[in-house]
Scaffold this active site. Sequence first.
Site, PDB file in Angstrom:
ATOM      1  N   TYR A 102     -27.250  35.894  49.520  1.00 47.82           N
ATOM      2  CA  TYR A 102     -27.608  36.848  50.591  1.00 47.82           C
ATOM      3  C   TYR A 102     -28.694  37.847  50.191  1.00 47.82           C
ATOM      4  O   TYR A 102     -29.138  37.854  49.062  1.00 47.82           O
ATOM      5  CB  TYR A 102     -26.380  37.510  51.211  1.00 47.82           C
ATOM      6  CG  TYR A 102     -25.428  38.344  50.377  1.00 47.82           C
ATOM      7  CD1 TYR A 102     -25.753  38.877  49.162  1.00 47.82           C
ATOM      8  CD2 TYR A 102     -24.149  38.631  50.895  1.00 47.82           C
ATOM      9  CE1 TYR A 102     -24.848  39.671  48.462  1.00 47.82           C
ATOM     10  CE2 TYR A 102     -23.244  39.411  50.207  1.00 47.82           C
ATOM     11  CZ  TYR A 102     -23.610  39.924  48.983  1.00 47.82           C
ATOM     12  OH  TYR A 102     -22.724  40.705  48.301  1.00 47.82           O
ATOM     13  N   GLU A 103     -29.149  38.614  51.186  1.00 46.51           N
ATOM     14  CA  GLU A 103     -30.316  39.503  50.999  1.00 46.51           C
ATOM     15  C   GLU A 103     -31.542  38.732  50.545  1.00 46.51           C
ATOM     16  O   GLU A 103     -32.325  39.222  49.709  1.00 46.51           O
ATOM     17  CB  GLU A 103     -30.019  40.606  49.975  1.00 46.51           C
ATOM     18  CG  GLU A 103     -28.956  41.581  50.374  1.00 46.51           C
ATOM     19  CD  GLU A 103     -29.235  42.259  51.687  1.00 46.51           C
ATOM     20  OE1 GLU A 103     -30.411  42.345  52.082  1.00 46.51           O
ATOM     21  OE2 GLU A 103     -28.260  42.668  52.340  1.00 46.51           O
ATOM     22  N   GLY A 104     -31.735  37.546  51.085  1.00 45.42           N
ATOM     23  CA  GLY A 104     -32.867  36.721  50.671  1.00 45.42           C
ATOM     24  C   GLY A 104     -32.432  35.841  49.517  1.00 45.42           C
ATOM     25  O   GLY A 104     -32.262  36.318  48.393  1.00 45.42           O
ATOM     26  N   GLN A 112     -36.779  35.116  46.891  1.00 50.03           N
ATOM     27  CA  GLN A 112     -37.202  36.193  45.984  1.00 50.03           C
ATOM     28  C   GLN A 112     -38.360  35.710  45.114  1.00 50.03           C
ATOM     29  O   GLN A 112     -39.327  36.436  44.861  1.00 50.03           O
ATOM     30  CB  GLN A 112     -36.045  36.630  45.083  1.00 50.03           C
ATOM     31  CG  GLN A 112     -34.791  37.083  45.819  1.00 50.03           C
ATOM     32  CD  GLN A 112     -35.012  38.311  46.668  1.00 50.03           C
ATOM     33  OE1 GLN A 112     -35.831  39.172  46.343  1.00 50.03           O
ATOM     34  NE2 GLN A 112     -34.297  38.393  47.776  1.00 50.03           N
TER      35      GLN A 112
END
Lengths: 597, 597
Positions: free
Chosen positions: B441-443, B448
């Site tokens: 999650y969060e990319g 990234q």
Amino acid sequence: MPTYRAPVEDVNFLLNDVFQIDRYNNLPGFSDASADVRSAIIDEAAKFTEQVLQPLNHSGDLEGCTRHDDGRVSTPKGFKDAFKQLADGGWLGLSAPAEFGGQGLPVSLSQTVNEFMMSANMAFSMYPGLTQGAMAALLVHGSPEQKKTFVPKMVAGQWAGTMNLTEPQCGTDLGLMRTKAVKQADGTYKISGTKIFISGGEQDLTENIVHLVLARIEGAPAGIKGVSLFVVPKIKLNADGSLTGEPNGVSCGSIEEKMGIHGNSTCVLNFDNAIGTLVGEENKGMAAMFVMMNEARLGVGVQGLSQSEVAYQNAAAYARDRLQGRALTGPQAKDKPADPIIVHPDVRRTLMSIRAFNEAARALVVWTSLKSDLAHRSDDQKERQAADDHMGLLTPVIKAMLTDQGFANAVAAQQMFGGHGYIVETGVEQFVRDARIAMIYEGANGIQALDLVGRKLGRDGGRAITAFFNEVTTFAKENGANEAMKPYLAPLTASVQHLQQATMWLMQNAMAKPDNAGAASTDYLHLFGLVTLGYMWARMAKVAQDKLAESGEQPYLKAKLVTGKFFMERMLPETSLRLSRVQSGADTMMELPAEAF
Amino acid sequence: MPTYRAPVEDVNFLLNDVFQIDRYNNLPGFSDASADVRSAIIDEAAKFTEQVLQPLNHSGDLEGCTRHDDGRVSTPKGFKDAFKQLADGGWLGLSAPAEFGGQGLPVSLSQTVNEFMMSANMAFSMYPGLTQGAMAALLVHGSPEQKKTFVPKMVAGQWAGTMNLTEPQCGTDLGLMRTKAVKQADGTYKISGTKIFISGGEQDLTENIVHLVLARIEGAPAGIKGVSLFVVPKIKLNADGSLTGEPNGVSCGSIEEKMGIHGNSTCVLNFDNAIGTLVGEENKGMAAMFVMMNEARLGVGVQGLSQSEVAYQNAAAYARDRLQGRALTGPQAKDKPADPIIVHPDVRRTLMSIRAFNEAARALVVWTSLKSDLAHRSDDQKERQAADDHMGLLTPVIKAMLTDQGFANAVAAQQMFGGHGYIVETGVEQFVRDARIAMIYEGANGIQALDLVGRKLGRDGGRAITAFFNEVTTFAKENGANEAMKPYLAPLTASVQHLQQATMWLMQNAMAKPDNAGAASTDYLHLFGLVTLGYMWARMAKVAQDKLAESGEQPYLKAKLVTGKFFMERMLPETSLRLSRVQSGADTMMELPAEAF
């Protein structure tokens, strides 16, 4: 929901083309396994595993096993019927001797069927897997009476088998075992003690369970040299081997809640004066158990591959379907709102890494299974010995490397799904949880590495590793003039040199200081594993090139060559890092006092 | 059952000695955080997380969250009371501005508290974590009215916050978003659509929930440039910001069954004409959301570290206790039936690898958090810019590297437990399942890597990476004459050269052929991460040596030096492998047609 397609084309390529098992037509069982027969069996196994076992995988994970108050254990819905189909299909005795009802076919064939079963349903496959392992131990070390009593029933799937080693205070160190055996006037033994982590220790699939149990006979020497092996049926037998119907002092005290393989019951078994008979000699239990363990370790290695394979298949399908973002080089699917994520190099890097491992690992398993066949069936003593050397050397490598990397690959495949991969319903996180156990049981991977470095390398003056180096360097030399093979042979040769340097370093540094061997062991094992996979790729590339030259463009063979090249460029160079770690020695890691951790 | 002890000594060493945050006493908030105050806060945070949050971790995993038929969600037993204690203790507003009720303390301090919370109970820590992220977005992009209405309530822990980005058809590619916003006569918007994977989307901890929601205003441009950010309270507000008690058209349709973080509710949220107000400008939603995402990405990186840390602690304790086998050099605990397994080099290799990562990762987080402080609080524009550059460059590295390796470390720690590690009751497999989500999650970590290579490296003519190289090479030069530093600086310098070569290769090969950037991205990110950790080790070693010279034998400092040396010998050399992968390019992985996968 995940799907599975057995890699039939790949298996045929390995058996027919790469390892040409038709060469061994003179060996027992091989002549019965002609190309046509093999192909029919493989197709049938594909159908059975895809259509019967795979649909029970996710539901089996969700439901798990249930222990009832009376100690009975129910397996998940559908397992009982599937096990009956397995038994009726003769899958349990594929390689078992004909005299006990088996088909006597090569292990190199039956091991591919095992891979299919494990990919389709790993938790389920452990029931037949352990049964086959128990059979193997009885066939080698059991008395004629024991073989006659137990093996035909196990081949027929009427009775299943288990291995009982672990106790709360003893896992790796079996010398700490407490379960005891007391000899009776009639020559049988009464076994008492508690065993834990017994896979399939209790279940509702078979009418009886054949427990192979390690225990200490009263008055036996301390430690591992006082451990004996016993066969203890769950239900007592009549003199003619039929069931009395009377339970035999073995009960399931509880089943464990585990991270994965929920469809397999992991039992605490309480033995309370259970009656058993000795397998092999008193206090030689470890030798007998090792037969079963070697068989089981190869099988556990295949479990690692199996989860990597099924995870790959599902990740690849998702990557072809899932629309998200655009290719770095510009839109590919212009008629759609986004491109399938397989256009992205990082997605392909992941998928290529997994398949490059899977295909070489499968080759390694077939190669080694063929050695197992030769070790048991060849009439040439030297060939038998060489094959046995190979098995001893490669078993820990296969067990640890295939399960470490198989798990890592399941994680990488899960990653392709983004957030959906973390959701139980999607079904791919199960592959990660199931694959995790294979790094642990049948000797944790650290133990495999110690076995390789501490026991297998030096055995018989290093005969096995010397033969391995000879084979690989001969292959490289024989094909060295072939320009098309250079992209495969140059990296392979470099990696072999790394392995040779690491082996040399161990010879020079581990004798005087054993901690150097322990410190190097895991990296050495992975270095070894990489070289074996590299060798498999070189051999597959050679065959693929030859076949392509004969038959022209074939997508399957083209893909082989590209995948092998990927392995050589991206994955095999890791041998250099592993070598440098081996050579860094034990000093720094041994420096801190225990309380500093 | 697992335990946890907050690494207080390590945090003090980093804040006081390595990064000497007292140097920044002139900056707002720093003067309030004197060494004494910091120490008191850290001790208090240790107590709270060890005694209140950690005991709820395993039970929270087993119980999970429950959605009731009316859409309400219950969190596990004890969470509500723990959240109240968290709020009452002022932990939510540690770094929030004083004008909204916060304490305005440095992020470099509050981030260490976050690590403690995450180690103690990752699922729980997400509720305050997302609340802090939502606060950050509102503080930067919210109107004065929005700040006044929402932030004080969030600081006080009366209301929590969430981020609403993902929809079934759009994860990474937010341009595919369908949730729509319709402007009303009074300037508010009516939001309708379905969001998935919303952490803490519904819960019973707070009286209201502040949803930050990305949506598309009617008539907005297609794609990512037509996305706006809205704040949508769960319960409607009166004009004065108090609760009306009336629900606001947001409901939890279901909660997901997940692999881990069971204590956190992951919701499908249905927005049906929910009333929201615009945050920032129309169609500039991504810019506003990025504030929250950067904050969150750093936090997610810390989650990776946190699970690695708590898994390490438990594995180390087990390795000191568990008796099994004897040391390769002969029995150590002669009075016992076996030696503790920490005598085995392979066990130490595992533990040393994990701690060598943890300690450097913690330093990297403190270093980068301090840059976050400087970026927001320095009165020197150049310093602010340099700090901002650092944050932009290092955030994807920290997010991906710390979560990839944090997960791998949790797996390695679990391995120390043998079969016991696979059993739910032991509690360590939870660390593996919880850590897994942080890579996604969060990319997802692949994103990234693309962010780093595709966006951050080249920005402003490579100003950030140039500054990074300057700092590291200057440090190496300044300490080059110091003989005791050679074992740290020589490997560091080699690894920096690998990073420079990789960067150069990208400059030369990725412009003309963008797939080369994508193919290199993950390996480049890990190469970068290794160099940053190596740099942290060099700095810590320098400080430890200086302090040892002053104060003589100190076990903590001695262990630092040994652990750093281990990192240099065994772990940093991986940069060479990563470089060779970067340089191998995209061709082979892009060669196969999609249907060949």
